[in-house]
Design a protein around this motif. Structure first.
Motif, PDB file in Angstrom:
ATOM      1  N   MET A   1       0.840  -1.208   0.000  1.00 57.22           N
ATOM      2  CA  MET A   1       0.000   0.000   0.000  1.00 57.22           C
ATOM      3  C   MET A   1       0.876   1.259   0.000  1.00 57.22           C
ATOM      4  O   MET A   1       1.895   1.282   0.690  1.00 57.22           O
ATOM      5  N   ILE A   2       0.471   2.261  -0.733  1.00 55.20           N
ATOM      6  CA  ILE A   2       1.219   3.529  -0.720  1.00 55.20           C
ATOM      7  C   ILE A   2       0.689   4.360   0.447  1.00 55.20           C
ATOM      8  O   ILE A   2      -0.500   4.657   0.511  1.00 55.20           O
ATOM      9  N   LYS A   3       1.587   4.711   1.353  1.00 53.02           N
ATOM     10  CA  LYS A   3       1.130   5.355   2.597  1.00 53.02           C
ATOM     11  C   LYS A   3       1.428   6.854   2.647  1.00 53.02           C
ATOM     12  O   LYS A   3       0.874   7.575   3.465  1.00 53.02           O
ATOM     13  N   LYS A   4       2.361   7.294   1.783  1.00 49.19           N
ATOM     14  CA  LYS A   4       2.803   8.691   1.896  1.00 49.19           C
ATOM     15  C   LYS A   4       2.501   9.496   0.645  1.00 49.19           C
ATOM     16  O   LYS A   4       2.595   8.986  -0.467  1.00 49.19           O
ATOM     17  N   CYS A   5       2.185  10.743   0.869  1.00 48.70           N
ATOM     18  CA  CYS A   5       1.980  11.661  -0.262  1.00 48.70           C
ATOM     19  C   CYS A   5       2.796  12.920  -0.012  1.00 48.70           C
ATOM     20  O   CYS A   5       2.732  13.508   1.074  1.00 48.70           O
ATOM     21  N   LEU A   6       3.556  13.305  -1.023  1.00 51.63           N
ATOM     22  CA  LEU A   6       4.391  14.506  -0.921  1.00 51.63           C
ATOM     23  C   LEU A   6       3.645  15.698  -1.527  1.00 51.63           C
ATOM     24  O   LEU A   6       3.066  15.582  -2.609  1.00 51.63           O
ATOM     25  N   PHE A   7       3.677  16.793  -0.817  1.00 49.17           N
ATOM     26  CA  PHE A   7       3.040  18.025  -1.290  1.00 49.17           C
ATOM     27  C   PHE A   7       4.114  19.105  -1.491  1.00 49.17           C
ATOM     28  O   PHE A   7       4.528  19.726  -0.509  1.00 49.17           O
ATOM     29  N   PRO A   8       4.575  19.307  -2.717  1.00 45.86           N
ATOM     30  CA  PRO A   8       5.517  20.406  -2.933  1.00 45.86           C
ATOM     31  C   PRO A   8       4.743  21.735  -2.885  1.00 45.86           C
ATOM     32  O   PRO A   8       3.917  22.012  -3.742  1.00 45.86           O
ATOM     33  N   VAL A   9       4.997  22.507  -1.852  1.00 44.55           N
ATOM     34  CA  VAL A   9       4.225  23.753  -1.667  1.00 44.55           C
ATOM     35  C   VAL A   9       5.161  24.940  -1.455  1.00 44.55           C
ATOM     36  O   VAL A   9       4.820  25.903  -0.775  1.00 44.55           O
ATOM     37  N   ALA A  10       6.351  24.855  -2.061  1.00 46.13           N
ATOM     38  CA  ALA A  10       7.333  25.907  -1.798  1.00 46.13           C
ATOM     39  C   ALA A  10       7.291  27.039  -2.823  1.00 46.13           C
ATOM     40  O   ALA A  10       7.911  28.079  -2.614  1.00 46.13           O
ATOM     41  N   GLY A  11       6.559  26.850  -3.927  1.00 43.91           N
ATOM     42  CA  GLY A  11       6.579  27.836  -5.031  1.00 43.91           C
ATOM     43  C   GLY A  11       6.100  29.209  -4.599  1.00 43.91           C
ATOM     44  O   GLY A  11       5.407  29.363  -3.593  1.00 43.91           O
ATOM     45  N   TYR A  12       6.466  30.216  -5.401  1.00 38.93           N
ATOM     46  CA  TYR A  12       6.150  31.608  -5.033  1.00 38.93           C
ATOM     47  C   TYR A  12       4.706  32.010  -5.344  1.00 38.93           C
ATOM     48  O   TYR A  12       4.192  32.939  -4.752  1.00 38.93           O
ATOM     49  N   GLY A  13       4.086  31.349  -6.302  1.00 32.60           N
ATOM     50  CA  GLY A  13       2.718  31.724  -6.668  1.00 32.60           C
ATOM     51  C   GLY A  13       2.634  33.132  -7.222  1.00 32.60           C
ATOM     52  O   GLY A  13       1.712  33.892  -6.916  1.00 32.60           O
ATOM     53  N   THR A  14       3.586  33.475  -8.104  1.00 30.12           N
ATOM     54  CA  THR A  14       3.652  34.859  -8.613  1.00 30.12           C
ATOM     55  C   THR A  14       2.397  35.263  -9.386  1.00 30.12           C
ATOM     56  O   THR A  14       2.043  36.439  -9.395  1.00 30.12           O
ATOM     57  N   ARG A  15       1.734  34.272  -9.983  1.00 34.18           N
ATOM     58  CA  ARG A  15       0.547  34.642 -10.783  1.00 34.18           C
ATOM     59  C   ARG A  15      -0.591  35.141  -9.909  1.00 34.18           C
ATOM     60  O   ARG A  15      -1.561  35.677 -10.427  1.00 34.18           O
ATOM     61  N   PHE A  16      -0.476  34.982  -8.607  1.00 37.14           N
ATOM     62  CA  PHE A  16      -1.530  35.472  -7.710  1.00 37.14           C
ATOM     63  C   PHE A  16      -1.098  36.663  -6.872  1.00 37.14           C
ATOM     64  O   PHE A  16      -1.789  37.035  -5.919  1.00 37.14           O
ATOM     65  N   LEU A  17       0.024  37.275  -7.236  1.00 37.97           N
ATOM     66  CA  LEU A  17       0.407  38.491  -6.514  1.00 37.97           C
ATOM     67  C   LEU A  17      -0.625  39.577  -6.787  1.00 37.97           C
ATOM     68  O   LEU A  17      -1.192  39.616  -7.875  1.00 37.97           O
ATOM     69  N   PRO A  18      -0.944  40.448  -5.846  1.00 37.72           N
ATOM     70  CA  PRO A  18      -0.317  40.573  -4.537  1.00 37.72           C
ATOM     71  C   PRO A  18      -0.901  39.635  -3.469  1.00 37.72           C
ATOM     72  O   PRO A  18      -0.405  39.627  -2.343  1.00 37.72           O
ATOM     73  N   ALA A  19      -1.929  38.829  -3.814  1.00 36.83           N
ATOM     74  CA  ALA A  19      -2.556  37.981  -2.770  1.00 36.83           C
ATOM     75  C   ALA A  19      -1.533  37.074  -2.099  1.00 36.83           C
ATOM     76  O   ALA A  19      -1.634  36.767  -0.911  1.00 36.83           O
ATOM     77  N   THR A  20      -0.528  36.633  -2.877  1.00 34.20           N
ATOM     78  CA  THR A  20       0.417  35.645  -2.352  1.00 34.20           C
ATOM     79  C   THR A  20       1.710  36.273  -1.828  1.00 34.20           C
ATOM     80  O   THR A  20       2.699  35.590  -1.635  1.00 34.20           O
ATOM     81  N   LYS A  21       1.657  37.599  -1.586  1.00 36.97           N
ATOM     82  CA  LYS A  21       2.888  38.251  -1.102  1.00 36.97           C
ATOM     83  C   LYS A  21       3.266  37.721   0.284  1.00 36.97           C
ATOM     84  O   LYS A  21       4.408  37.375   0.542  1.00 36.97           O
ATOM     85  N   SER A  22       2.289  37.639   1.172  1.00 34.48           N
ATOM     86  CA  SER A  22       2.611  37.125   2.503  1.00 34.48           C
ATOM     87  C   SER A  22       1.749  35.921   2.871  1.00 34.48           C
ATOM     88  O   SER A  22       1.775  35.463   3.998  1.00 34.48           O
ATOM     89  N   MET A  23       0.993  35.425   1.886  1.00 32.81           N
ATOM     90  CA  MET A  23       0.154  34.249   2.163  1.00 32.81           C
ATOM     91  C   MET A  23       0.456  33.157   1.127  1.00 32.81           C
ATOM     92  O   MET A  23       0.552  33.470  -0.059  1.00 32.81           O
ATOM     93  N   PRO A  24       0.621  31.904   1.554  1.00 38.05           N
ATOM     94  CA  PRO A  24       0.903  30.855   0.572  1.00 38.05           C
ATOM     95  C   PRO A  24      -0.247  30.694  -0.424  1.00 38.05           C
ATOM     96  O   PRO A  24      -1.418  30.745  -0.036  1.00 38.05           O
ATOM     97  N   LYS A  25       0.131  30.476  -1.679  1.00 37.03           N
ATOM     98  CA  LYS A  25      -0.882  30.234  -2.723  1.00 37.03           C
ATOM     99  C   LYS A  25      -1.799  29.079  -2.338  1.00 37.03           C
ATOM    100  O   LYS A  25      -3.001  29.094  -2.605  1.00 37.03           O
ATOM    101  N   GLU A  26      -1.224  28.066  -1.687  1.00 36.97           N
ATOM    102  CA  GLU A  26      -1.985  26.853  -1.346  1.00 36.97           C
ATOM    103  C   GLU A  26      -3.045  27.109  -0.285  1.00 36.97           C
ATOM    104  O   GLU A  26      -3.902  26.274  -0.050  1.00 36.97           O
ATOM    105  N   MET A  27      -2.976  28.264   0.387  1.00 41.83           N
ATOM    106  CA  MET A  27      -3.996  28.597   1.390  1.00 41.83           C
ATOM    107  C   MET A  27      -5.133  29.422   0.789  1.00 41.83           C
ATOM    108  O   MET A  27      -6.091  29.752   1.485  1.00 41.83           O
ATOM    109  N   LEU A  28      -5.040  29.765  -0.496  1.00 43.75           N
ATOM    110  CA  LEU A  28      -6.165  30.482  -1.125  1.00 43.75           C
ATOM    111  C   LEU A  28      -7.378  29.559  -1.072  1.00 43.75           C
ATOM    112  O   LEU A  28      -7.273  28.373  -1.397  1.00 43.75           O
ATOM    113  N   PRO A  29      -8.534  30.085  -0.650  1.00 45.23           N
ATOM    114  CA  PRO A  29      -9.685  29.177  -0.527  1.00 45.23           C
ATOM    115  C   PRO A  29     -10.477  29.055  -1.824  1.00 45.23           C
ATOM    116  O   PRO A  29     -10.667  30.029  -2.544  1.00 45.23           O
TER     117      PRO A  29
END
Ligand code: UTP
Length: 276
Positions: A1-29
């Motif tokens: 069984m595959i038990k682990k999932c990797l989430f690369p969430v380090a990117g800058y999310g420039t296409r969502f600036l200025p929303a992503t200036k101090s907030m991670p893109k992945e937290m956009l609801p």
């Protein structure tokens, strides 16, 4: 069984600036749930209950989201508002959350290599949470792929047909169609010009990877944009052994772009909001 999932969430999310200036893109609801929580729910549904985040500076909100907020719990405990915490509580009950920081943004391949210590020597899922995948009729995309892994025991990439004038945004495969939705990958290119694209089958943000990918990534030189590209490493893996591509069931929204994000928001509001 595959038990682990990797989430690369380090990117800058420039296409969502200025929303992503101090907030991670992945937290956009998308409506009332952050993108990354949709991803974690999909991983948990696939029994990948260890969720490993490759984060970066300024991304602390993601790890806080997958932890208890004592003050909030205390404040709303026993009130009518407690139900609003239902979905995140259920995720916290089922999942284990680990993290490592990618210190320099050297690409998706480098982010995955950074996650090696969290994964170890076993097959694992990778989920890019800016690709929101929904399948109202049945299993989530990672579950579909995990099932396929048990047949083929090799790396699998999720693919989708895209218009030819959009292939330059994706990794694109050339492959042999083995049966309806399954292809054996012969070649792949990252962000090809339309005239160089081997097909319109674009790789989207869901992968099952076998752990030999780490050694391959270590020897993969920087490619397109000077970044270490996962696509290049997968191409090596396909040449040395076997990589499959899977046309998944369900809908995918490119929430890394503003139009895709808006489309997803409307879709979720109309089809899911208030219905669970
Ligand atoms: P993107 O190419 O979408 O980049 O990364 P981005 O920075 O997130 O967004 P834009 O283009 O600046 O708007 C694809 C995925 O790979 C992760 C990102 O977090 C995203 O999930 N990634 C990318 C990393 O974790 N590290 C990297 O060095 C690069």
């Amino acid at each position: 069984m595959i038990k682990k999932c990797l989430f690369p969430v380090a990117g800058y999310g420039t296409r969502f600036l200025p929303a992503t200036k101090s907030m991670p893109k992945e937290m956009l609801p998308i409506v009332n749930k952050p993108l990354v929580q949709y991803g974690v729910e999909e991983a948990i549904e696939a029994n990948m209950t260890t969720c490993a985040f490759v984060t970066g500076r300024g991304k602390r909100a993601i790890t806080d989201h997958f932890d208890i907020s004592y003050e909030l719990e205390h404040q709303i405990s026993g009130t009518g508002k407690e139900a609003y915490l239902g979905s995140i509580r259920s995720v916290l009950d089922k999942g284990v959350f680990t993290m490592v920081r990618q210190r320099e943004m050297k690409g998706l391949g480098h982010a995955i290599l950074t996650g090696r210590s969290l994964v170890g020597n076993e097959p694992f899922g990778v989920l890019l949470s800016d690709d929101l995948c929904l399948n109202a009729e049945g299993m989530g995309v990672l579950s579909q792929m995990a099932e396929l892994y048990h047949q083929f025991r090799c790396s699998i990439v999720a693919i989708q047909e895209v218009p030819m004038d959009e292939v330059h945004k994706y990794g694109v495969i050339k492959g042999e169609n083995l049966r309806d939705s399954i292809y054996r990958v012969d070649d792949m290119v990252e962000k090809p010009a339309q005239e160089d694209a081997p097909s319109n089958l674009a790789i989207i943000g869901r992968y099952i990877l076998t752990p030999d990918i780490f050694e391959i990534l270590e020897e993969t030189p920087p490619g397109a944009n000077g970044e270490i590209q996962l696509t290049d490493a997968l191409q090596t893996q396909a040449k040395r052994g076997l990589v499959m591509a899977y046309k998944f069931k369900g809908q995918r929204f490119d929430c890394g772009s503003v139009p895709g994000f808006v489309e997803a928001t409307n879709h979720v509001y109309e089809n899911y909001y208030g219905k669970d």
